[in-house]
Each structure stands twice: as C-alpha cells, then as structure tokens.
Design a protein around this motif. Structure first.
Motif, PDB file in Angstrom:
ATOM      1  N   HIS A  54      47.458  34.089  37.244  1.00  0.00           N
ATOM      2  CA  HIS A  54      46.990  34.602  38.535  1.00  0.00           C
ATOM      3  C   HIS A  54      46.136  33.540  39.225  1.00  0.00           C
ATOM      4  CE1 HIS A  54      45.813  37.466  41.561  1.00  0.00           C
ATOM      5  NE2 HIS A  54      44.569  37.066  41.392  1.00  0.00           N
ATOM      6  N   ARG A  55      46.388  33.340  40.510  1.00  0.00           N
ATOM      7  CA  ARG A  55      45.606  32.378  41.316  1.00  0.00           C
ATOM      8  C   ARG A  55      44.997  33.078  42.514  1.00  0.00           C
ATOM      9  NH1 ARG A  55      47.004  26.468  41.464  1.00  0.00           N
ATOM     10  NH2 ARG A  55      46.655  26.579  43.677  1.00  0.00           N
ATOM     11  N   THR A  56      43.747  32.723  42.801  1.00  0.00           N
ATOM     12  CA  THR A  56      43.033  33.237  43.968  1.00  0.00           C
ATOM     13  C   THR A  56      42.496  32.058  44.758  1.00  0.00           C
ATOM     14  OG1 THR A  56      42.329  35.203  42.733  1.00  0.00           O
ATOM     15  CG2 THR A  56      41.119  34.684  44.755  1.00  0.00           C
ATOM     16  N   ARG A  57      42.770  32.020  46.050  1.00  0.00           N
ATOM     17  CA  ARG A  57      42.189  30.987  46.914  1.00  0.00           C
ATOM     18  C   ARG A  57      40.744  31.355  47.184  1.00  0.00           C
ATOM     19  NH1 ARG A  57      41.115  29.622  52.104  1.00  0.00           N
ATOM     20  NH2 ARG A  57      41.668  27.507  52.755  1.00  0.00           N
ATOM     21  N   LEU A  58      39.824  30.422  46.894  1.00  0.00           N
ATOM     22  CA  LEU A  58      38.398  30.688  47.034  1.00  0.00           C
ATOM     23  C   LEU A  58      37.818  30.183  48.340  1.00  0.00           C
ATOM     24  CD1 LEU A  58      37.146  29.790  43.445  1.00  0.00           C
ATOM     25  CD2 LEU A  58      37.828  32.029  44.350  1.00  0.00           C
ATOM     26  N   GLY A  59      38.392  29.144  48.903  1.00  0.00           N
ATOM     27  CA  GLY A  59      37.838  28.536  50.109  1.00  0.00           C
ATOM     28  C   GLY A  59      38.147  27.055  50.117  1.00  0.00           C
ATOM     29  N   ARG A  60      37.250  26.295  50.761  1.00  0.00           N
ATOM     30  CA  ARG A  60      37.471  24.851  50.890  1.00  0.00           C
ATOM     31  C   ARG A  60      36.171  24.092  50.668  1.00  0.00           C
ATOM     32  NH1 ARG A  60      41.916  23.026  52.981  1.00  0.00           N
ATOM     33  NH2 ARG A  60      40.949  21.190  53.879  1.00  0.00           N
ATOM     34  N   GLY A  61      36.319  22.918  50.069  1.00  0.00           N
ATOM     35  CA  GLY A  61      35.203  21.983  49.990  1.00  0.00           C
ATOM     36  C   GLY A  61      34.513  21.898  48.645  1.00  0.00           C
ATOM     37  N   ASP A  69      43.554  18.349  49.343  1.00  0.00           N
ATOM     38  CA  ASP A  69      43.258  18.725  50.726  1.00  0.00           C
ATOM     39  C   ASP A  69      41.958  19.512  50.875  1.00  0.00           C
ATOM     40  OD1 ASP A  69      43.817  21.303  49.839  1.00  0.00           O
ATOM     41  OD2 ASP A  69      45.470  21.649  51.244  1.00  0.00           O
ATOM     42  N   GLY A  70      41.227  19.732  49.752  1.00  0.00           N
ATOM     43  CA  GLY A  70      39.954  20.429  49.790  1.00  0.00           C
ATOM     44  C   GLY A  70      40.032  21.916  49.486  1.00  0.00           C
ATOM     45  N   THR A  71      41.234  22.463  49.315  1.00  0.00           N
ATOM     46  CA  THR A  71      41.381  23.872  48.978  1.00  0.00           C
ATOM     47  C   THR A  71      40.922  24.106  47.542  1.00  0.00           C
ATOM     48  OG1 THR A  71      43.279  24.043  50.458  1.00  0.00           O
ATOM     49  CG2 THR A  71      42.993  25.824  48.861  1.00  0.00           C
ATOM     50  N   VAL A  72      40.148  25.169  47.347  1.00  0.00           N
ATOM     51  CA  VAL A  72      39.620  25.515  46.025  1.00  0.00           C
ATOM     52  C   VAL A  72      40.319  26.782  45.533  1.00  0.00           C
ATOM     53  CG1 VAL A  72      37.556  26.080  44.682  1.00  0.00           C
ATOM     54  CG2 VAL A  72      37.394  24.494  46.622  1.00  0.00           C
ATOM     55  N   TRP A  73      40.797  26.728  44.304  1.00  0.00           N
ATOM     56  CA  TRP A  73      41.512  27.832  43.684  1.00  0.00           C
ATOM     57  C   TRP A  73      40.819  28.262  42.406  1.00  0.00           C
ATOM     58  CZ3 TRP A  73      45.682  29.874  46.110  1.00  0.00           C
ATOM     59  CH2 TRP A  73      46.303  29.090  47.094  1.00  0.00           C
ATOM     60  N   PHE A  74      40.951  29.540  42.091  1.00  0.00           N
ATOM     61  CA  PHE A  74      40.552  30.078  40.799  1.00  0.00           C
ATOM     62  C   PHE A  74      41.837  30.514  40.114  1.00  0.00           C
ATOM     63  CE2 PHE A  74      39.255  33.966  38.332  1.00  0.00           C
ATOM     64  CZ  PHE A  74      38.628  33.291  37.311  1.00  0.00           C
ATOM     65  N   GLU A  75      42.027  30.074  38.882  1.00  0.00           N
ATOM     66  CA  GLU A  75      43.264  30.340  38.165  1.00  0.00           C
ATOM     67  C   GLU A  75      42.962  30.931  36.788  1.00  0.00           C
ATOM     68  OE1 GLU A  75      46.026  27.038  36.537  1.00  0.00           O
ATOM     69  OE2 GLU A  75      46.647  27.458  38.601  1.00  0.00           O
ATOM     70  N   VAL A  76      43.616  32.046  36.491  1.00  0.00           N
ATOM     71  CA  VAL A  76      43.518  32.676  35.172  1.00  0.00           C
ATOM     72  C   VAL A  76      44.897  32.598  34.531  1.00  0.00           C
ATOM     73  CG1 VAL A  76      43.041  34.796  33.888  1.00  0.00           C
ATOM     74  CG2 VAL A  76      41.723  34.275  35.959  1.00  0.00           C
ATOM     75  N   THR A  77      44.947  32.055  33.326  1.00  0.00           N
ATOM     76  CA  THR A  77      46.182  31.964  32.559  1.00  0.00           C
ATOM     77  C   THR A  77      45.906  32.555  31.183  1.00  0.00           C
ATOM     78  OG1 THR A  77      46.805  29.948  33.723  1.00  0.00           O
ATOM     79  CG2 THR A  77      47.942  30.394  31.643  1.00  0.00           C
ATOM     80  N   ALA A  78      46.826  33.388  30.699  1.00  0.00           N
ATOM     81  CA  ALA A  78      46.597  34.015  29.400  1.00  0.00           C
ATOM     82  C   ALA A  78      47.912  34.328  28.709  1.00  0.00           C
ATOM     83  CB  ALA A  78      45.796  35.301  29.577  1.00  0.00           C
ATOM     84  N   PHE A  79      47.822  34.405  27.398  1.00  0.00           N
ATOM     85  CA  PHE A  79      48.899  34.977  26.596  1.00  0.00           C
ATOM     86  C   PHE A  79      48.232  35.886  25.572  1.00  0.00           C
ATOM     87  CE2 PHE A  79      47.817  30.991  24.521  1.00  0.00           C
ATOM     88  CZ  PHE A  79      47.777  31.301  23.165  1.00  0.00           C
ATOM     89  N   SER A  80      48.808  37.063  25.383  1.00  0.00           N
ATOM     90  CA  SER A  80      48.194  38.013  24.461  1.00  0.00           C
ATOM     91  C   SER A  80      49.209  39.033  23.972  1.00  0.00           C
ATOM     92  CB  SER A  80      47.025  38.739  25.142  1.00  0.00           C
ATOM     93  OG  SER A  80      47.495  39.501  26.242  1.00  0.00           O
TER      94      SER A  80
END
Length: 178
Positions: free
Chosen positions: A35-42, A131-142
């Motif tokens: 799952h990825r969420t765009r957080l903002g820029r910079g 390009d300055g875009t900040v992402w939050f990424e969650v990766t899992a296996f369970s």
C-alpha cells in the motif's frame, strides 16, 4: 517449538528474514500487502514523516500501543505491539529486521516472534522521489499463526489493509503539520 538464537533471544517465527527490503518478490505461501500513500512534497515532509515512522509516532497516533526497547528503530530492537482494547487486546511481539536511514528512503521492517498472531514481516518506508514527491509505503507478507487468526480467515488481510491506509492518513496529517 520455540527457537532461541545464539544470543539467547527468541528467533523469528518465519524463515524469510528481510524479504520486504525489496529487490526480490515476496515469498510464496503468504498473503501479500502493498500500500502506498502520497504524503506531500519536499524535504521537510520527508524528514517529519521519517521521524514519525522510525520512532513509532505514527503507530501510536493511529491508536496502537507500541513498546520498544530502543528510542528509534534499529536492527534487533524488540517491539511489542498491542492490538485491540481492554480485555480484547492482543500482544504482538516483533523484532526489527532491517532499517533504512538515507537521503531518499527512511523506515524499517519488523518480523514476527513466537506469540504473534501472524507469521511474517511488515515494512514501513518513507520515500522521496526525485521530483520531491513523498510517499509512505507499507509492504508485508503474513499468514495465520494462531487459531483465532486462522478462524478469522479473509478478515485479517482486510484489517491489515485498513491499518496500512489509516497509517498513511495519520502520517499525511502529521507530516503536513511539520
């Protein structure tokens, strides 16, 4: 049987240590989450989000109880995550298996220890694109490790996805306020 490492600590409850670090497919035989969420820029957003992730601030702000034997994550840190409320709280013991503290990638992954309701690994990364875009990424296996997670069936992956989305929303607000 509970395995103990040569250092006297509990061993991870799955063999694919570090598989969320990237560069190879997640292991077969598990439910996969990405799952990825765009957080903002910079840079300021990146740094605020990275700090919130590596100090468990985003987890705590999302309503999860977290106890860690270190202030900020480092490989080998023992983490106890409390899921649920009151008498329905489930303790989920984990160990940090890798960390990333770089100019464009900050975060960590923890793996499950015996006693956790699941077996597997989950990573939480803040990424800064060129390009300055900040992402939050969650990766899992369970996969289920206890009778009640086996009984819950497809509800567990659904709840994991909901939790990843909640973390992203909370982190976006926290990083924007910084």
């Amino acid at each position: 049987m509970t395995r103990i490492t040569s250092a006297g600590r509990l061993a991870l409850s799955y063999p694919e240590r570090g598989a969320t670090a990237g560069g190879r497919p997640l292991p077969a035989g598990y439910h996969h989450l990405h799952h990825r969420t765009r957080l903002g820029r910079g840079r300021a957003v990146f740094e605020a989000a990275g700090t919130a992730v590596t100090t468990f601030g985003v987890h705590r702000a999302s309503g999860v109880r977290v106890r860690c034997d270190d202030g900020a994550v480092r490989p080998g840190s023992r983490v106890d995550v409390g899921l649920g409320w009151g008498p329905l709280r489930i303790d989920a013991p984990c160990e940090v298996v890798w960390t990333a503290y770089g100019p464009a990638r900050t975060g960590f992954a923890y793996g499950t220890l015996p006693g956790h309701p699941e077996r597997g690994e989950e990573s939480f990364l803040v990424l800064l694109d060129p390009d300055g875009t900040v992402w939050f990424e969650v990766t899992a296996f369970s996969r289920p490790a206890r009778w009640y997670t086996r009984l819950a069936g497809p509800l567990v992956p659904f709840l994991q996805r909901c939790y990843a989305r909640r973390l992203g929303r909370v982190l976006r607000r926290a990083a924007a306020a910084a």
